[in-house]
Write a protein that holds these residues in place. Structure first.
Motif, short mmCIF file in Angstrom:
data_model
loop_
_atom_site.label_atom_id
_atom_site.label_comp_id
_atom_site.label_asym_id
_atom_site.label_seq_id
_atom_site.Cartn_x
_atom_site.Cartn_y
_atom_site.Cartn_z
N TRP A 197 -20.40 -79.42 11.76
CA TRP A 197 -21.15 -78.19 11.57
C TRP A 197 -22.46 -78.26 12.35
O TRP A 197 -22.87 -77.30 13.00
CB TRP A 197 -21.42 -77.93 10.09
N VAL A 198 -23.13 -79.41 12.30
CA VAL A 198 -24.37 -79.60 13.05
C VAL A 198 -24.11 -79.54 14.55
O VAL A 198 -24.82 -78.88 15.30
CB VAL A 198 -25.03 -80.95 12.68
N ILE A 199 -23.04 -80.23 14.98
CA ILE A 199 -22.72 -80.26 16.41
C ILE A 199 -22.37 -78.88 16.93
O ILE A 199 -22.83 -78.46 18.02
CB ILE A 199 -21.57 -81.24 16.69
N GLU A 200 -21.55 -78.12 16.17
CA GLU A 200 -21.14 -76.80 16.66
C GLU A 200 -22.30 -75.81 16.65
O GLU A 200 -22.27 -74.82 17.39
CB GLU A 200 -19.94 -76.27 15.88
N ASN A 201 -23.30 -76.04 15.83
CA ASN A 201 -24.48 -75.19 15.87
C ASN A 201 -25.36 -75.52 17.07
O ASN A 201 -26.12 -74.67 17.56
CB ASN A 201 -25.31 -75.36 14.59
N THR A 202 -25.26 -76.76 17.55
CA THR A 202 -26.07 -77.20 18.69
C THR A 202 -25.38 -76.95 20.02
O THR A 202 -26.01 -76.52 20.99
CB THR A 202 -26.38 -78.71 18.56
N PHE A 203 -24.07 -77.19 20.05
CA PHE A 203 -23.29 -77.01 21.28
C PHE A 203 -22.07 -76.13 20.99
O PHE A 203 -20.93 -76.60 21.01
CB PHE A 203 -22.84 -78.36 21.84
N PRO A 204 -22.28 -74.84 20.72
CA PRO A 204 -21.16 -73.97 20.34
C PRO A 204 -20.26 -73.60 21.52
O PRO A 204 -20.74 -73.43 22.64
CB PRO A 204 -21.86 -72.72 19.79
N LEU A 205 -18.98 -73.52 21.24
CA LEU A 205 -18.03 -73.03 22.23
C LEU A 205 -18.21 -71.53 22.41
O LEU A 205 -18.26 -71.02 23.52
CB LEU A 205 -16.59 -73.35 21.80
N PHE A 206 -18.31 -70.81 21.28
CA PHE A 206 -18.53 -69.36 21.29
C PHE A 206 -19.73 -69.03 20.41
O PHE A 206 -19.92 -69.65 19.35
CB PHE A 206 -17.31 -68.61 20.77
N GLN A 207 -20.50 -68.05 20.82
CA GLN A 207 -21.58 -67.52 19.98
C GLN A 207 -20.96 -66.43 19.10
O GLN A 207 -20.86 -65.28 19.51
CB GLN A 207 -22.71 -66.95 20.85
N MET A 208 -20.55 -66.80 17.91
CA MET A 208 -19.84 -65.87 17.04
C MET A 208 -20.82 -65.19 16.08
O MET A 208 -21.66 -65.86 15.46
CB MET A 208 -18.74 -66.59 16.25
N ARG A 209 -20.69 -63.89 15.97
CA ARG A 209 -21.54 -63.12 15.06
C ARG A 209 -20.78 -62.90 13.75
O ARG A 209 -19.89 -62.06 13.68
CB ARG A 209 -21.93 -61.79 15.69
N TYR A 210 -21.13 -63.67 12.76
CA TYR A 210 -20.48 -63.56 11.46
C TYR A 210 -21.37 -64.14 10.40
O TYR A 210 -22.33 -64.88 10.70
CB TYR A 210 -19.12 -64.25 11.47
N LYS A 211 -21.09 -63.80 9.14
CA LYS A 211 -21.85 -64.35 8.03
C LYS A 211 -21.30 -65.75 7.74
O LYS A 211 -20.33 -65.92 7.01
CB LYS A 211 -21.72 -63.44 6.81
N LYS A 212 -21.96 -66.72 8.32
CA LYS A 212 -21.44 -68.09 8.31
C LYS A 212 -21.23 -68.64 6.91
O LYS A 212 -20.22 -69.28 6.63
CB LYS A 212 -22.38 -69.00 9.10
N SER A 251 -8.76 -82.94 12.11
CA SER A 251 -8.59 -81.50 11.90
C SER A 251 -9.94 -80.79 11.95
O SER A 251 -10.07 -79.71 12.54
CB SER A 251 -7.90 -81.25 10.56
N GLN A 252 -10.96 -81.40 11.35
CA GLN A 252 -12.30 -80.83 11.42
C GLN A 252 -12.80 -80.81 12.87
O GLN A 252 -13.45 -79.84 13.30
CB GLN A 252 -13.26 -81.64 10.55
N PHE A 253 -12.48 -81.85 13.61
CA PHE A 253 -12.89 -81.97 15.01
C PHE A 253 -12.24 -80.90 15.88
O PHE A 253 -12.91 -80.21 16.64
CB PHE A 253 -12.56 -83.37 15.53
N ASN A 254 -10.90 -80.77 15.76
CA ASN A 254 -10.24 -79.84 16.69
C ASN A 254 -10.36 -78.37 16.28
O ASN A 254 -10.01 -77.49 17.05
CB ASN A 254 -8.78 -80.24 16.96
N HIS A 255 -10.86 -78.12 15.07
CA HIS A 255 -11.17 -76.73 14.69
C HIS A 255 -12.62 -76.37 14.96
O HIS A 255 -12.96 -75.19 15.01
CB HIS A 255 -10.88 -76.51 13.20
N ALA A 256 -13.47 -77.37 15.12
CA ALA A 256 -14.90 -77.13 15.27
C ALA A 256 -15.19 -76.25 16.49
O ALA A 256 -14.55 -76.38 17.53
CB ALA A 256 -15.65 -78.45 15.39
N ASN A 257 -16.17 -75.38 16.33
CA ASN A 257 -16.59 -74.48 17.41
C ASN A 257 -17.52 -75.23 18.36
O ASN A 257 -18.70 -74.91 18.49
CB ASN A 257 -17.29 -73.25 16.81
N ILE A 258 -16.97 -76.26 18.99
CA ILE A 258 -17.78 -77.10 19.88
C ILE A 258 -17.30 -76.98 21.31
O ILE A 258 -16.13 -76.75 21.58
CB ILE A 258 -17.76 -78.57 19.43
N SER A 259 -18.25 -77.15 22.22
CA SER A 259 -17.96 -77.05 23.64
C SER A 259 -18.01 -78.43 24.28
O SER A 259 -19.08 -79.01 24.44
CB SER A 259 -18.97 -76.12 24.32
#
Length: 278
Positions: A28-43, A178-186
């Motif tokens: 969660w920390v990594i995907e907030n720092t290096f996101p694959l997509f900038q998703m607009r949603y109520k996290k 599973s957490q890794f390959n679903h993460a919104n990381i780039s």
């Protein structure tokens, strides 16, 4: 290697919980720092729904755990299963073979069957309705699907003849991967591509969450990517073409309300489309 065996033979439930929570927190920390997509949603709302399904998965597995333990102990005591019939080999090789076979039956096969069987797809569909794929999506499974996956895991333990320490090791790795390959990381494109030859990388699994066929019916692996490559279910799609979700449930009231998600398996089934517009 013996230290690993000893640890997972007696791993406390608190440590298994820590692996689950620690993995989600890390990615969660990594995907907030290096996101694959900038998703607009109520996290937090989105996470709350997925955490509910994470909790129900834990409950189902806790209630049924005695079956898994009994099965693993029975295979070892009765010298039953593929691992029990193998000749002597280095312990590290024995472990890798066991993990590969468990992943084949307990992850790849059940995932494939869920996509190909209409009744089972009704339960797995909840996982695919998520249009904001992040690390919390990893455990977004309907309680009914948790039971289905438990059955296949137990079948895998029986066929493979897996000792309980290896089951615990596999489950711990499965959660983190599973957490890794679903993460919104780039990840760097080349790094992700090279990783996909050995393990299920983020970009590889994201293709599975593309909202239309045939991409939804591809890349079924969880830890190891070898099974998709061997059985011809590996597919590639550039990340800039990805649209998450499933084309039959693209409305917010269908995929973003817990009450409806719990009811989906019992609602009238809908036929998937092959068009390229949501």
């Amino acid at each position: 290697m013996n230290e690993i065996i000893n640890y997972f033979t007696t791993i406390p439930s608190s440590h298994r919980s820590l692996i689950l929570v620690g993995g989600i927190t890390l990615f969660w920390v990594i995907e907030n720092t290096f996101p694959l997509f900038q998703m607009r949603y109520k996290k937090w709302h989105h996470a709350g729904i997925n955490f509910f399904f994470t909790f129900t998965t834990i409950v189902v597995n806790f209630i049924l755990a005695f079956i898994l333990i009994y099965t693993a102990d029975w295979t070892v005591k009765n010298n039953f299963g593929l691992l029990q019939w193998l000749p002597q080999m280095p312990l590290w090789l024995y472990t890798i073979i066991g993990l590969l076979l468990l992943d084949l039956i307990g992850a790849y096969l059940v995932h494939l069957v869920e996509h190909k069987t209409k009744f089972l797809w009704r339960f797995h569909l909840i996982h695919h309705t998520d249009i904001w794929i992040d690390t919390t999506t990893a455990n977004r499974h309907h309680p009914g699907e948790s039971v289905i996956r438990f059955v296949f895991t137990t079948l895998g333990v029986l066929i493979v003849g897996t000792p309980m320490w290896m089951v615990f090791l596999y489950q711990s790795l499965s959660v983190v991967f599973s957490q890794f390959n679903h993460a919104n990381i780039s990840l760097p494109e080349k790094l992700d591509w090279y990783l996909s030859y050995f393990i299920v990388s983020p970009n590889m699994h994201k293709v599975h969450h593309h909202y239309v066929l045939p991409y939804t019916d591809s890349n079924y692996g969880n830890i190891f990517s070898v099974w998709d490559r061997i059985f011809g279910t590996f597919t590639y799609l550039p990340k800039d073409q990805l649209i998450y979700g499933v084309d039959t449930h693209m409305k917010a009231e269908e995929h973003n309300q817990l009450q409806n998600l719990l009811k989906i398996p019992f609602q009238k089934s809908r036929s998937a489309k092959n068009d390229q517009k949501p």
